[in-house]
Scaffold this motif. Sequence first.
Motif, short mmCIF file in Angstrom:
data_model
loop_
_atom_site.label_atom_id
_atom_site.label_comp_id
_atom_site.label_asym_id
_atom_site.label_seq_id
_atom_site.Cartn_x
_atom_site.Cartn_y
_atom_site.Cartn_z
N VAL A 23 0.84 -1.39 0.17
CA VAL A 23 -0.01 0.09 -0.06
C VAL A 23 0.82 1.31 -0.14
N THR A 27 2.47 2.35 -6.82
CA THR A 27 1.64 3.31 -7.30
C THR A 27 0.68 2.90 -8.18
N THR A 29 -2.58 1.11 -8.28
CA THR A 29 -3.86 0.45 -7.58
C THR A 29 -4.14 -0.92 -8.31
N LEU A 32 -1.79 -3.54 -6.91
CA LEU A 32 -2.17 -3.73 -5.66
C LEU A 32 -3.33 -4.45 -5.33
N SER A 162 -6.32 -1.94 4.72
CA SER A 162 -5.26 -1.56 3.95
C SER A 162 -5.79 -1.31 2.50
N VAL A 163 -6.66 -2.14 2.04
CA VAL A 163 -7.13 -1.81 0.61
C VAL A 163 -8.02 -0.52 0.62
N ALA A 166 -5.65 2.47 0.35
CA ALA A 166 -5.13 2.49 -0.95
C ALA A 166 -5.86 2.98 -1.95
N GLY A 169 -6.67 6.76 -1.28
CA GLY A 169 -5.37 7.56 -1.64
C GLY A 169 -5.43 7.71 -3.31
N ALA A 170 -5.61 6.58 -3.85
CA ALA A 170 -5.77 6.64 -5.42
C ALA A 170 -6.68 7.75 -5.74
#
Length: 299
Positions: A23, A27, A29, A32, A162-163, A166, A169-170
């Motif tokens: 995460v 960069t 997504t 990830l 955590s997902v 992420a 943030g994206a």
Amino acid sequence: MSAPEEVGETQILAALLGIAEMVGELTDTAELLEAVVRIAPSLARVNRCAILGYDDAAKEFRVSVFFGPGASAFEGLRFPAADMPRLAQRLLDLHLPALVKADAKDHALPPAVVRRVGLRSALLVPLVCRGRVLGLLWLDHSERSHYFTSKEINVVQGVATSVAVALDGAARLDALALERRRFEALARSVADGVIVLDRDLRILDLDRSAEDLLGWQSSEVRGRRAHEVFAITEAEAGVAWTRSADGPSPAAKVLHLRSRDRGTIPCEVLAVPVRGGSGETVQVLYVLRARAGSPAARG
């Protein structure tokens, strides 16, 4: 068929740390999410995983990525929250995980979804960040009904956190990039360039038009004082701070700004204050208009 072995504490910790590291470092997504749907099933002793995004405007769940035997049934899957009101309330309003079974009398999931994916039992965990549900994490076994222990549920909730971070943030980066494109489009329509300065008149950024006009790249001048870069006096650079009743003077000033090739670009410079939440000026935008006769002047 023998029961699968319990997942060890060390394995769980290693997986969670690995996801947390991804995460922070990945960069992409999509990359990830692809990794998560492969790691998460082993932590709950199942063999399938899917991540669904939630479209708040459409009130609809949509599958983003999936992994495992028969997981192709998830491809293109979408269903509105209105088709599962009780489950939607638990996931969207209470932000709680849910255990669903195919033979449950309350039909928590839409029957068409149950049939399509061959559901026996599944754990659904909402992806929540900053109070918003961004989607859900789906875990199940393709061959049998699986009993999810409280330990497994807690572990999957950690993965979901955590997902969600992420994804949030994206989304924020995408929104920031869009706002920047809007700003640049607006700036191009009214000016020949914009320079962003802090309160100490240090350069924070130049938009693309200002870079083209003056030849400087933002990366070259960021953090340097405006008067040093553009070969003007401190008084000239600080002319925007001539105080009026409510902030910097609104009158445009003519400044001869040094370009990167050591030439001089005469510009009308209008200082526009950017205010913080308390009304104080936190930045200043120098809106540039090339003077008539300059090669960069507008017709």
